[in-house]
Design a protein around this motif. Structure first.
Motif, mmCIF file in Angstrom:
data_model
loop_
_atom_site.group_PDB
_atom_site.id
_atom_site.type_symbol
_atom_site.label_atom_id
_atom_site.label_comp_id
_atom_site.label_asym_id
_atom_site.label_seq_id
_atom_site.Cartn_x
_atom_site.Cartn_y
_atom_site.Cartn_z
ATOM 1 N N GLU A 266 0.827 -1.202 0.000
ATOM 2 C CA GLU A 266 0.000 0.000 0.000
ATOM 3 C C GLU A 266 0.865 1.257 0.000
ATOM 4 O O GLU A 266 0.500 2.279 -0.594
ATOM 5 C CB GLU A 266 -0.923 0.000 1.225
ATOM 6 C CG GLU A 266 -1.770 1.261 1.376
ATOM 7 C CD GLU A 266 -2.687 1.512 0.185
ATOM 8 O OE1 GLU A 266 -2.882 2.702 -0.158
ATOM 9 O OE2 GLU A 266 -3.192 0.538 -0.404
ATOM 10 N N ILE A 267 2.022 1.200 0.644
ATOM 11 C CA ILE A 267 2.928 2.356 0.662
ATOM 12 C C ILE A 267 3.453 2.638 -0.738
ATOM 13 O O ILE A 267 3.606 3.800 -1.144
ATOM 14 C CB ILE A 267 4.083 2.106 1.650
ATOM 15 C CG1 ILE A 267 3.554 2.045 3.091
ATOM 16 C CG2 ILE A 267 5.149 3.198 1.527
ATOM 17 C CD1 ILE A 267 4.600 1.693 4.120
ATOM 18 N N MET A 268 3.707 1.599 -1.523
ATOM 19 C CA MET A 268 4.159 1.786 -2.892
ATOM 20 C C MET A 268 3.064 2.442 -3.727
ATOM 21 O O MET A 268 3.346 3.347 -4.530
ATOM 22 C CB MET A 268 4.564 0.448 -3.500
ATOM 23 C CG MET A 268 5.656 -0.276 -2.719
ATOM 24 S SD MET A 268 6.130 -1.856 -3.456
ATOM 25 C CE MET A 268 7.172 -1.290 -4.798
ATOM 26 N N VAL A 269 1.837 1.995 -3.541
ATOM 27 C CA VAL A 269 0.716 2.582 -4.282
ATOM 28 C C VAL A 269 0.548 4.050 -3.895
ATOM 29 O O VAL A 269 0.237 4.896 -4.754
ATOM 30 C CB VAL A 269 -0.576 1.789 -4.027
ATOM 31 C CG1 VAL A 269 -1.768 2.471 -4.692
ATOM 32 C CG2 VAL A 269 -0.427 0.363 -4.563
ATOM 33 N N ARG A 270 0.799 4.367 -2.633
ATOM 34 C CA ARG A 270 0.693 5.758 -2.196
ATOM 35 C C ARG A 270 1.678 6.638 -2.951
ATOM 36 O O ARG A 270 1.348 7.745 -3.396
ATOM 37 C CB ARG A 270 0.946 5.828 -0.688
ATOM 38 C CG ARG A 270 0.372 7.047 0.023
ATOM 39 C CD ARG A 270 0.590 6.935 1.517
ATOM 40 N NE ARG A 270 0.060 5.667 2.039
ATOM 41 C CZ ARG A 270 0.483 5.086 3.158
ATOM 42 N NH1 ARG A 270 1.474 5.622 3.856
ATOM 43 N NH2 ARG A 270 -0.070 3.970 3.564
ATOM 44 N N HIS A 271 2.919 6.159 -3.112
ATOM 45 C CA HIS A 271 3.913 6.915 -3.889
ATOM 46 C C HIS A 271 3.501 7.004 -5.354
ATOM 47 O O HIS A 271 3.635 8.070 -5.982
ATOM 48 C CB HIS A 271 5.288 6.260 -3.765
ATOM 49 C CG HIS A 271 6.028 6.598 -2.518
ATOM 50 N ND1 HIS A 271 6.955 7.607 -2.440
ATOM 51 C CD2 HIS A 271 5.962 6.057 -1.274
ATOM 52 C CE1 HIS A 271 7.448 7.674 -1.213
ATOM 53 N NE2 HIS A 271 6.861 6.732 -0.481
ATOM 54 N N LEU A 272 3.010 5.908 -5.910
ATOM 55 C CA LEU A 272 2.575 5.922 -7.308
ATOM 56 C C LEU A 272 1.425 6.904 -7.518
ATOM 57 O O LEU A 272 1.414 7.663 -8.502
ATOM 58 C CB LEU A 272 2.149 4.520 -7.744
ATOM 59 C CG LEU A 272 3.277 3.520 -7.974
ATOM 60 C CD1 LEU A 272 2.721 2.106 -8.070
ATOM 61 C CD2 LEU A 272 4.066 3.874 -9.237
ATOM 62 N N ASP A 273 0.464 6.914 -6.614
ATOM 63 C CA ASP A 273 -0.650 7.866 -6.713
ATOM 64 C C ASP A 273 -0.128 9.300 -6.749
ATOM 65 O O ASP A 273 -0.573 10.123 -7.566
ATOM 66 C CB ASP A 273 -1.599 7.711 -5.519
ATOM 67 C CG ASP A 273 -2.446 6.450 -5.576
ATOM 68 O OD1 ASP A 273 -2.514 5.816 -6.646
ATOM 69 O OD2 ASP A 273 -3.051 6.108 -4.538
ATOM 70 N N TYR A 274 0.811 9.584 -5.863
ATOM 71 C CA TYR A 274 1.372 10.941 -5.770
ATOM 72 C C TYR A 274 2.109 11.299 -7.064
ATOM 73 O O TYR A 274 1.953 12.401 -7.606
ATOM 74 C CB TYR A 274 2.319 11.019 -4.576
ATOM 75 C CG TYR A 274 2.661 12.415 -4.106
ATOM 76 C CD1 TYR A 274 2.103 12.926 -2.941
ATOM 77 C CD2 TYR A 274 3.555 13.223 -4.814
ATOM 78 C CE1 TYR A 274 2.422 14.197 -2.484
ATOM 79 C CE2 TYR A 274 3.883 14.490 -4.374
ATOM 80 C CZ TYR A 274 3.307 14.981 -3.204
ATOM 81 O OH TYR A 274 3.628 16.246 -2.766
#
Length: 361
Positions: free
Chosen positions: A286-294
């Motif tokens: 989920e932390i990786m997806v958070r960076h990708l979203d940003y």
């Protein structure tokens, strides 16, 4: 970002950064051709796991390692804060020897596995290799110590297939100053490009060689931004607003990359993902997806890719190796990423970026 494809659909991944050649050269694995061809479980990338994970290729780094180090970086970077000492300047002769050694490994892999591996010099060659089911390898230098001040070695390396250069790997060299491994901290850590470093940018632009801004400090970043005629690129860096590591990019840097039609590759190294900056494998995807979203929000859908740092860092245990790439893709699907966007991030954005960069040469 609505997903419509079946969950089992494999997205081919062309990755922005790995240290597999260093791993194969380090002696930690069996003979390079055996370790890569059969897989011995000692690293993140080999042929069997690449096939299982949909790994279509990427930038294979040639990184001249420090001569000696008493610092266990992975352990030191587990703390709440850290500031690791950097090794001294690496002599050109030693950097050249290790770089040529890793280049030799890549050439041997291509020769040993002609139906499975191809060294590619252009986006067109990458597309052809992918269509033939081969791993498309683009040669990259991480830390340009092997390049002399007269750039004669650059001509030789370019002829051998070099198409991407990161002027520094954190430690200083004759071209620039890198960022130390420091958390929490700003990437604004020192002086920018040297005069020879400024000339390196021009030499790369003339040849259509991609310039990688990962590891470069902020002043160096802005020096390249002011000089380069090519899109700005950070092959394996993340979002400073989410993880305050010196290795990550500020909003202002991200905006400059977007304005240049450049690309950022998401780094899987957990210390550049986690809000606490810790190098820990128990890191949720989920932390990786958070960076990708940003990154997608800041750079647009054409400006985001993967830059795993396979074989060079501690990555989330949920991925584990290149065979675990589908788990990240599936996590992105679950977060609403469309199939079109998954394919852009998976490989198309890197290929498009190379076409734009090599058009400058």
């Amino acid at each position: 970002m609505t997903s419509t494809a079946e969950p089992s659909a494999i997205v081919p991944v062309f990755d922005g950064h790995n240290d597999t050649l260093l791993h194969l050269a380090s002696g930690k694995a069996k003979q390079a051709e055996i370790a890569f061809g059969e897989g011995d479980g000692s690293g993140h990338i080999d042929l069997p796991r690449a096939r299982a994970g949909g790994f279509a290729g990427g930038f294979f780094a040639m990184f001249p390692p420090p001569q000696a180090s008493t610092t266990n970086m992975d352990e030191e970077m587990k703390g709440a804060s850290y500031d690791l000492p950097l090794p001294p300047l690496l002599p050109w002769e030693k950097a050249q020897a290790s770089t040529v050694g890793m280049l030799s490994i890549m050439l041997r892999l291509e020769r040993a596995f002609p139906d499975d591996v191809a060294i590619c010099r252009s986006a067109a060659e990458i597309r052809a290799a992918m269509a033939a089911g081969k791993i498309a390898a683009v040669l990259h230098i991480e830390g340009a110590e092997a390049i002399d001040a007269d750039f004669t070695s650059l001509d030789v390396l370019f002829a051998a297939g070099l198409r991407s250069i990161g002027p520094v790997w954190s430690r200083p060299n004759i071209f620039a100053h890198g960022v130390p491994f420091r958390f929490p901290a700003s990437p604004d850590t020192g002086p920018g490009l040297t005069e020879i470093g400024r000339e390196l940018v021009k030499q790369c632009n003339q040849r259509g060689i991609m310039i990688d801004l990962s590891h470069l400090n902020e002043k160096g970043f802005w020096d390249v931004a002011g000089l380069s005629t090519a899109p700005l690129v950070a092959t394996h860096s993340n979002v400073h607003a989410l993880c305050q590591s010196t290795r990550n990019l500020t909003d202002r840097q991200l905006d400059a990359i977007r304005e240049s039609s450049g690309v950022v590759g998401l780094n899987f190294a957990t210390c550049f993902l986690r809000p606490d900056g810790a190098m820990r494998a128990d890191t949720d995807l989920e932390i990786m997806v958070r960076h990708l979203d940003y990154l997608v929000e800041r750079l647009g859908e054409d400006g985001v890719a993967f830059g795993s740092d396979f074989d060079g860092a501690v990555i989330p245990a949920a991925i584990g190796s290149v065979a675990g790439l589908p788990r990240l893709i599936e996590k992105m699907r679950g977060a609403g990423y469309s199939e079109a966007l998954l394919h852009k991030i998976g490989h198309e954005n890197w290929l498009s970026l190379l076409e734009r960069t090599q058009g400058q040469g």
